[in-house]
Scaffold this motif. Structure first.
Motif, PDB file in Angstrom:
ATOM      1  N   UNK A 282       3.049 -29.424  20.479  1.00 31.04           N
ATOM      2  CA  UNK A 282       4.181 -30.128  21.149  1.00 31.04           C
ATOM      3  C   UNK A 282       4.579 -28.340  20.392  1.00 31.04           C
ATOM      4  N   UNK A 316     -11.268 -26.360  18.424  1.00 33.71           N
ATOM      5  CA  UNK A 316     -12.330 -26.147  16.801  1.00 33.71           C
ATOM      6  C   UNK A 316     -12.040 -27.080  15.964  1.00 33.71           C
ATOM      7  N   UNK A 318      -9.128 -27.017  13.873  1.00 30.90           N
ATOM      8  CA  UNK A 318      -8.369 -26.664  12.772  1.00 30.90           C
ATOM      9  C   UNK A 318      -7.081 -26.946  12.615  1.00 30.90           C
ATOM     10  N   UNK A 336     -12.600 -29.421  11.399  1.00 28.60           N
ATOM     11  CA  UNK A 336     -13.166 -28.618  11.323  1.00 28.60           C
ATOM     12  C   UNK A 336     -15.236 -28.836  10.852  1.00 28.60           C
ATOM     13  N   UNK A 337     -14.507 -30.261  10.357  1.00 35.10           N
ATOM     14  CA  UNK A 337     -15.789 -30.266   9.297  1.00 35.10           C
ATOM     15  C   UNK A 337     -17.264 -30.997  10.482  1.00 35.10           C
ATOM     16  N   UNK A 340     -18.650 -28.401  13.184  1.00 39.64           N
ATOM     17  CA  UNK A 340     -19.365 -27.382  12.990  1.00 39.64           C
ATOM     18  C   UNK A 340     -20.737 -27.408  12.835  1.00 39.64           C
ATOM     19  N   UNK A 346     -16.400 -21.089  15.802  1.00 42.42           N
ATOM     20  CA  UNK A 346     -15.224 -19.721  16.175  1.00 42.42           C
ATOM     21  C   UNK A 346     -14.645 -18.802  15.348  1.00 42.42           C
ATOM     22  N   UNK A 353      -6.710 -12.291   7.696  1.00 45.20           N
ATOM     23  CA  UNK A 353      -5.961 -13.265   7.201  1.00 45.20           C
ATOM     24  C   UNK A 353      -7.100 -14.583   7.713  1.00 45.20           C
ATOM     25  N   UNK A 354      -7.502 -14.786   8.475  1.00 42.71           N
ATOM     26  CA  UNK A 354      -8.345 -15.912   8.759  1.00 42.71           C
ATOM     27  C   UNK A 354      -9.877 -15.773   8.320  1.00 42.71           C
ATOM     28  N   UNK A 355     -10.702 -14.401   8.918  1.00 37.91           N
ATOM     29  CA  UNK A 355     -12.231 -14.853   8.344  1.00 37.91           C
ATOM     30  C   UNK A 355     -13.183 -14.223   8.113  1.00 37.91           C
ATOM     31  N   UNK A 356     -12.204 -13.793   7.135  1.00 38.56           N
ATOM     32  CA  UNK A 356     -12.818 -12.424   5.855  1.00 38.56           C
ATOM     33  C   UNK A 356     -12.554 -12.783   3.918  1.00 38.56           C
ATOM     34  N   UNK A 368     -21.480 -16.943   5.547  1.00 40.43           N
ATOM     35  CA  UNK A 368     -19.904 -17.963   4.885  1.00 40.43           C
ATOM     36  C   UNK A 368     -20.867 -18.989   6.333  1.00 40.43           C
ATOM     37  N   UNK A 369     -20.362 -19.389   7.083  1.00 42.28           N
ATOM     38  CA  UNK A 369     -20.302 -20.613   8.339  1.00 42.28           C
ATOM     39  C   UNK A 369     -22.086 -20.948   7.888  1.00 42.28           C
ATOM     40  N   UNK A 422     -20.974 -13.750  12.020  1.00 37.91           N
ATOM     41  CA  UNK A 422     -20.947 -14.562  11.177  1.00 37.91           C
ATOM     42  C   UNK A 422     -22.033 -16.020  12.004  1.00 37.91           C
ATOM     43  N   UNK A 423     -21.084 -15.988  13.996  1.00 33.90           N
ATOM     44  CA  UNK A 423     -21.481 -17.228  14.337  1.00 33.90           C
ATOM     45  C   UNK A 423     -23.167 -16.852  14.932  1.00 33.90           C
TER      46      UNK A 423
END
Ligand SMILES: Nc1ncnc2c1ncn2[C@@H]1O[C@H](COP(=O)(O)OP(=O)(O)OP(=O)(O)O)[C@@H](O)[C@H]1O
Ligand SMILES: Nc1ncnc2c1ncn2[C@@H]1O[C@H](COP(=O)(O)OP(=O)(O)OP(=O)(O)O)[C@@H](O)[C@H]1O
Ligand SMILES: [Mg+2]
Ligand SMILES: [Mg+2]
Lengths: 522, 323, 339, 339
Positions: A282, A316, A318, A336-337, A340, A346, A353-356, A368-369, A422-423
């Motif tokens: 929504x 993803x 999330x 997410x679990x 992955x 992703x 803020x979202x990755x590092x 990290x992943x 990372x990916x």
């Protein structure tokens, strides 16, 4: 414009400026000369020292040695405040806004209109509205909290803040990185207005086309040194790139190993890897259905705020969809679990803020992943991780290549490489590995050379059967990289085409309030 | 009881003798009662004793209000109690000075206040004050230690002290009494490590003290509850060259003194039985009666309990009063 | 143009408002529990009126401290020394020497001590670069030690009638202490929401780097926040001294925990950058009301404590629940707005 | 390339190492003060040896708790309930009923209580979305209340000789308690630095959103951190009970503050994402050594407190000073390397 530049006064001169961080000489003898009313572009690879240079100008860092002349006077701003008072305003590369303050409060932070310490909120709101209007964004309410604005809106507010000072020089560090096509046009309009009033602009961008369009002169930095000063903005790309990198190649998409034609592809390559059915959230996007096949690169084009990031995050796992399903390889994705686990990766949009993990070394961020995959019986294998990360860092031309360095000390573009890396790394080292990669603005802030490398890596992945779903605000990137293009507008998919069968203008038309789609949407 | 490992009913109550006229049921009295939150055996015994004593009288209804963690909380609790207009209020204040105003408020509202243990500075704030003798307690401990050392012929003895929470005024009074008594013998305290009335803090304080004094002659520990930890620390340090005096008079301490198998040779009392007495006297105040052994028609205004020294010789006599 | 959807029209609902509403709900529930459990008390309007005043009065001292604490936390710090500052200020203000200067001297002393200790905190944190937690913890220990030293570990009685009467005076039927609380809360609200100081506090706590880049003197600002907290403690010290007609080194024990908890329950982020004064006030009132509820129901301390933990958890969960469900409601309405 | 040339050496210096060195320096200074002030004690090697063991032994209980706390803080949380968990576990393990099951039963009970309370904390925080500060504060109050209820507010003596002998047993001349501490610290170090669990902890505390998007189950992990802390408290409860040969509801008072302070002094960021176990251990040792120093010098409580605050501040400043000057040294050397 460049003709008049010759006669204009020098407003800023830097000679042999040096700035050292623990372990890095970020500036190693920079020369720069900016004239009144010109747009002076700074070019350089990721980590070349551009942001450091402008932070020296803004009083954030202090030069270790060298001379700065500002309007003919020696200048060494002790603090950001001092620089602003002297008439230098800065738009920083990393958004520097306060989430819980309003648009107006952010614009005038530090120099609020006030009486006896009491803020004059109406006056601030009016002035903000005026500046936002000038910026072409009267729709942003001055009272809205920053945290409620999308990234592009925040960038506008950063600009409004720079304009709220009566600056003689405005420094812009990659302002267009988070802006979409139409926004960039708008930005250029504003820059032209500024320069017409004699205000000088220092403009940093990795997009050479932009520099050619707006710039008067160009200074090129390489490894903290000025390698070319005061070049004309019309200098051929090859030459500019050569000065930046020491090598010469163009902003280009590597030749695509032709994706398997649907008819000739083996059975397992024709069955979709990812199937998204009727996905809705929504207020963000509605009724999205799409597929990605193994080895296919699917690009999503759309305006900023059209809901692409939310779509990717929902695929993803999330974000929880209101309706619809995401099936990866026959497995339903519920979070997410599971995403992955089943081989989805992703690279999110906002790296900080979202990755590092900013204080952690590069290699730990890259793994990290996947560190659990390297581990034996729960014990981590740091040496293997470091080696794998080093390989990826080399592939992506990370600068410096030291994977033990805290990510915080990397330049913006290099941080982005870590996020994407990372990916890529997961793929190399896990037998199961990443099978579907979601990339949200993967080249944001990445320099020309590294960009080409990144494209090559993405192609190689696809060649190995990995599916890629890519979001980018740069339409040429989507067209050049993807096999298939999806166009999104206001949370809906409105068009789908093979990359070869659609051109930039068509996409832009579709993306904007365009009339083209009217028939199809109904 | 000092430890819940003890069994049986161990509250200290006075069940009036048959010949005692005051024991006969009289006019009904509602007694409000407030004591600090019990996180310590002595305070717990105070509350238990008060409840048990009240239960002995058919004409007493006890309204206990818990006083929370500090003086402010107790003030708040007492405000609500006063609003309920009991005939008498018995309270053990967190701090007499801090609750003085509340005592005055109750007295002004026409409710006689029985102050337990911690004196109000203003005499108008209470009708009756029953207190243990903190100074006397220190005096008794110092007296005992001085005499013993003198008898042993120790010249300049090394004496340790483990008080309870050091910021409390009662601790300061005890220490003062202790120092005064020692001074009379020409002795002084060599090291003083406060604990917090808990066994684990007693262990920590004692361990530090023992380490600081590789040789010691005598030790006074203010409180038998924390003394459990003090004794544990002494055992852990394998020390026995000194003797120890306790404080308050818990059952476990009295037992240990009787058995005489630890360094604990004596304890000076500070008995929570004062709570039982307070309830009895509050009842009399409520009924307008006096103490039957006194000539006075009313209960007196101040009663201070003597601190007694319990040793192996008289331990059997006190066994019943241990809490 | 940012696509229209990028700027969802009216975000009428406001986090803070909702949180505060949640806390009001909690207060109402607590009162209802009171009414149900002790109907005979609540049936007497005079008692009820008086009870409300008692709750407010008991909340006044800690409330004032919480206002200062809220500023410190919004500004990205924490002040563990508030209780100790109160003790030191209270003890210093009630030494015989100070008392000889009369009420004005005592008040002046308490305020100066509060401000001075806050200043030391601020200097250590802003310029000594000590972590706030450690600096103020060290101050807690030291200030209580100093207070014990000054008072000789005695409870110091205030013989000053003016000071003592602060706790007993009423204006328009409302205790002076409650007026002071109201005043401090109002001033705090204005300071936070209507002055450059307050707006900069949010910036300094929310994004210190951004604040610095915007030309705010972050260090000086942090320092001022601790001074402000110290000032509030000085005021609190007077209030508590007047209530207890005395001061001692152990007074205001663990106020730091209560004040932090109240601020957080009121919606202040422990990590800084967000918070409301009104919410903090409600947080204090919730605690004060819980205590009152226990007192009128005469719960034993141990039961009280067991229940109190549960109530705190329930209160916060309730807040969140209201918040989420309301948000969903609003979101759903937005969706249906679309064709 | 300049970046490459300038980088390698200088980049190798390690904050943590320097911090720990700083703390070792602080310890050395404290010992020197001890030697100077009480030469007659320090001249006896047996006493010195014993003193070291005692400092370690007195640090053992709080040390174990601090290891758990360090994990929680690195993971972005805080656990204010550690002292209360110890009290509850200790009291539960020493009820007559539990004691009837012997030492194994008591140890089992303490550990299970610790884990169970940690689990409740974890569920409230990870799944109930309560702020850690509030959830564990509520738990602090509740658990102490429950402990008081169970113990009837009495000190419960442990009659179990095996339990009591934990505090008196020595292995290879070193107290068993110190071995336990060493074991827990070693296990904690391995867990943090060498396992996926540790890596997840750093990720979850450093940037929960990034951790989540990297496929880490952030909620489950947070929950596990509180369980780990609870487990450490269970172990600590046994250690303390054995030392005091008893347990009571008020035991381990304010351990939460000590543990948090030790962790932070040891270099753990209160905001999460960074911290070291060894540093935390040094933090605990500093506190324990300070106490020892005060004891052998017979300082009065109030002086002790005043000085303690000062020492803490000085210790942290000293750490920072060393750090900065060393950094400068390294920087200067680099500069002079250049032609
Ligand atoms: N605070 C810091 N500490 C240590 N090194 C730093 C710091 N900031 C920047 N650097 C280093 O200085 C160099 C120049 O960085 P800078 O951010 O100026 O690059 P840039 O030209 O802006 O790159 P990009 O295009 O990626 O933004 C890089 O090697 C970077 O790693
Ligand atoms: N923090 C927020 N608060 C409210 N609405 C938001 C927020 N972030 C995003 N949105 C809304 O979500 C929708 C999608 O925004 P988003 O910027 O993610 O789209 P996008 O297509 O990914 O654009 P971009 O190129 O900026 O990533 C927009 O309607 C936007 O207003
Ligand atoms: Mg940059
Ligand atoms: Mg996006």
């Amino acid at each position: 414009m460049s003709e008049s530049a010759g006669s204009a006064r020098k407003i800023l001169t830097l000679t042999d400026v040096v700035k050292e961080f623990p372990g890095v000489r970020a500036l190693d003898g920079v020369h720069l000369e900016v004239l009144e009313g010109e747009v002076h572009c700074l070019l350089g690879q990721n980590g070349a020292g551009k942001s450091t240079l402008i932070k020296v100008l803004a009083g954030v860092h202090h030069a270790d040695s060298g001379e700065i002349l500002w309007q003919g006077e020696p200048f060494a701003p002790a603090s950001p405040q001092a620089a602003m008072r002297a008439g230098i305003a800065t738009i920083y590369q990393e958004l520097d806004l306060v989430d819980d303050l309003s648009v107006a409060e952010n614009a005038f932070l530090g120099h609020e209109p006030s009486r006896f310490g009491f803020t004059r909120r109406r006056s601030a709101a009016e002035q903000t509205r005026f500046i936002l209007g000038k910026l072409g964004h009267p729709e942003i309410p001055p009272g809205r909290l920053i945290k409620d604005l999308p990234a592009a809106g925040k960038q506008i507010v950063s600009m409004a803040r720079a304009l709220s000072h009566n600056a003689k020089l405005i420094v812009m560090d990659e302002p267009s990185a988070v802006l979409a096509h139409d926004e960039v046009e708008n930005l250029f309009r504003i820059i032209r207005e500024l320069t017409a009033h004699g205000i000088a602009v220092v403009y940093i961008s990795h997009r050479l086309a932009e520099i050619r369009e707006i710039g008067d002169r160009v200074t090129v930095l390489k490894d903290g040194r000025t390698t070319a000063a005061g070049l004309s903005a019309r200098t051929p790309t090859r030459e500019l790139v050569g000065k930046m990198t020491g090598r010469s190649f163009e902003y280009a998409f590597p030749p695509r190993v032709a994706p398997d034609k649907e008819s000739s592809a083996p059975e397992e390559k024709r069955t979709p890897l990812l199937t998204v059915t009727n996905l809705s959230r929504a207020g963000e996007f509605a009724d999205i259905s799409l597929t990605v096949r193994p080895g296919e690169i699917v690009g999503i084009a759309g305006l900023v705020g059209s809901g692409r990031s939310e779509l990717l995050e929902t695929i993803f796992g999330a974000r929880r969809p209101d309706t619809g399903t995401v099936i990866l390889n026959g497995h339903r994705i519920t979070g997410v679990g599971s995403a992955v686990r089943h081989g989805m990766g992703m690279a999110p949009e906002e790296r900080k803020s979202q990755a590092l993990l900013l204080d952690e070394p590069v290699f730990k961020n890259m793994t990290l992943a996947s560190f659990a995959g390297f581990a034996r019986a729960g014990f981590t294998a740091a040496r293997d991780e470091r080696a794998a990360a080093q390989r990826t860092a080399d592939n992506l031309e990370l600068r410096p290549r030291d994977v033990d360095r805290p990510v915080r000390t990397l330049s913006g573009g290099n941080q982005q490489k870590v996020v994407v890396g990372r990916w890529l790394l997961t793929r190399e080292n896990n037998a199961g590995g990443t099978r579907l990669l979601l990339l949200d603005e993967p080249t944001r802030g990445v320099d020309v050379g590294a960009r080409a490398e990144l494209y090559q890596v993405i192609h190689d992945l696809a060649a190995n059967g990995v599916g890629v779903l890519l979001v980018s605000s740069e339409v040429p990137e989507v067209l050049g990289l993807a096999d298939r293009v999806l166009v999104m507008r206001e949370g809906r998919l409105i068009h789908e085409a093979l990359a070869g069968e659609i051109d930039e203008d068509t996409v832009l038309d579709l993306v904007m309030a365009g009339s083209l789609m009217e028939g199809e949407a109904a | 009881a000092c430890t819940s490992n003890d069994t049986g009913n161990d509250a200290q109550v006075k069940t009036g003798g048959s010949g005692d006229a005051n024991a006969a049921a009289g006019q009904k009295v509602i007694i409000g009662f407030s004591a600090p939150a019990a996180d310590h055996g002595w305070i717990a015994a105070i509350t238990n004793n008060a409840k048990a004593q009240a239960a002995v009288y058919s004409d007493v209804e006890l309204r206990p209000v818990e006083a929370g963690a500090d003086a402010a909380a107790q003030r708040a609790a007492l405000s609500t109690l006063i609003a309920q207009k009991p005939q008498v209020i018995v309270m053990l204040p967190h701090d007499g000075k801090e609750l003085n105003a509340t005592g005055l408020e109750a007295m002004k509202a026409g409710i006689p206040v029985v102050n337990l243990d911690r004196a109000f500075p203003s005499a108008a704030a209470y009708r009756l004050q029953i207190k243990g003798d903190n100074y006397g307690m220190g005096l008794a401990a110092g007296q005992y230690i001085g005499e013993q050392l003198k008898a042993k012929g120790v010249g300049s003895p090394i004496i340790g002290e483990i008080p309870g929470i050091d910021s409390l005024e009662l601790t300061q009074e005890r220490t003062k009494g202790f120092n005064d008594a020692l001074a009379a013998f020409g002795f002084k305290v060599a090291n003083r490590r406060p604990a917090e009335f808990t066994a684990d803090s007693g262990q920590a304080a004692a361990t530090a003290l023992l380490q600081a004094l590789p040789k010691m002659d005598a030790l006074w520990n203010h409180d038998d509850d924390q003394g459990i930890g003090v004794l544990a620390a002494i055992k852990q340090a394998n020390r026995s060259e000194f003797f120890m005096v306790g404080g308050a008079g818990s059952k476990a301490a009295i037992d240990a003194i009787t058995k005489d198998d630890t360094v604990l040779k004596a304890t000076v009392t500070y008995s929570p039985s004062m709570a039982s007495s307070a309830i009895s006297l509050a009842r009399l105040i409520g009924q307008g009666k006096g103490m039957s052994d006194l000539v006075e028609l009313q209960v007196p205004k101040e009663i201070t309990l003597a601190s007694e020294t319990i040793t192996k010789d008289n331990a059997s006599k006190y066994a019943k009063l241990g809490f | 143009m940012i696509a229209e959807t990028a700027l969802p029209k009216a975000q009428k609902y406001d986090d803070n408002l909702l949180r505060n509403l949640g806390l009001v709900g909690v207060l109402v529930i607590l009162v209802i529990i009171g009414i149900v459990t002790r109907p005979e008390l609540y049936s007497d309007p005079a008692w009820v009126r008086n009870n409300v005043l008692i709750i407010l009065q008991q909340a006044s001292g800690i409330g004032v401290v919480t206002v200062g604490m809220t500023f410190v936390i919004i500004g990205g710090g924490i002040d563990l020394s508030v209780g100790a500052i109160i003790a030191l200020a209270g003890v210093w203000a009630t030494t015989l020497a100070t008392q000889s200067y009369g009420a004005a001297g005592m008040i002046f002393t308490a305020l100066v001590v509060g401000v001075a200790v806050g200043l030391v905190n601020g200097v250590l944190i802003a310029y000594g670069k000590l972590v706030p937690f450690i600096a103020t913890l060290a101050m807690l220990v030291s200030a209580r030690g100093l207070a014990a030293q000054i008072s000789g570990k005695q409870t110091q009685v205030s013989a000053n009638e003016t000071i003592n009467s602060i706790a007993t005076t009423k204006l328009l039927g409302i205790p002076l202490l409650v007026w002071i609380l109201a005043l401090v809360v109002a001033a705090g609200w204005v300071l936070l929401n209507r002055t450059t100081f307050g707006r900069r506090t949010v910036a300094v706590g929310g994004n210190p780097e951004a604040a610095r880049l915007a030309g705010i003197n972050v260090k000086r600002h942090s320092l001022l926040l601790y001074v402000l907290s110290g000032l509030c403690c000085g005021i609190g010290a007077i209030m508590l001294t007047s209530q207890a007609t005395s001061a001692q080194a152990a007074m205001a024990n663990l106020y730091e925990l209560d004040a932090i908890a109240a601020a957080i329950i009121g919606g202040t982020l422990l990590s800084g950058g967000r918070g409301t004064i009104i919410g903090a006030l409600f947080g204090v009132l919730v605690f004060s009301t819980i205590t009152n509820l226990f007192a009128i129901n005469n719960l034993a301390t141990e039961v009280q404590n067991m229940v109190k933990g549960g109530i705190i958890v329930a209160a916060v969960l309730l807040q969140q629940f209201r918040y989420r469900s309301l948000t969903n409601l609003l979101r759903r309405r937005n969706v249906s707005d679309k064709p």
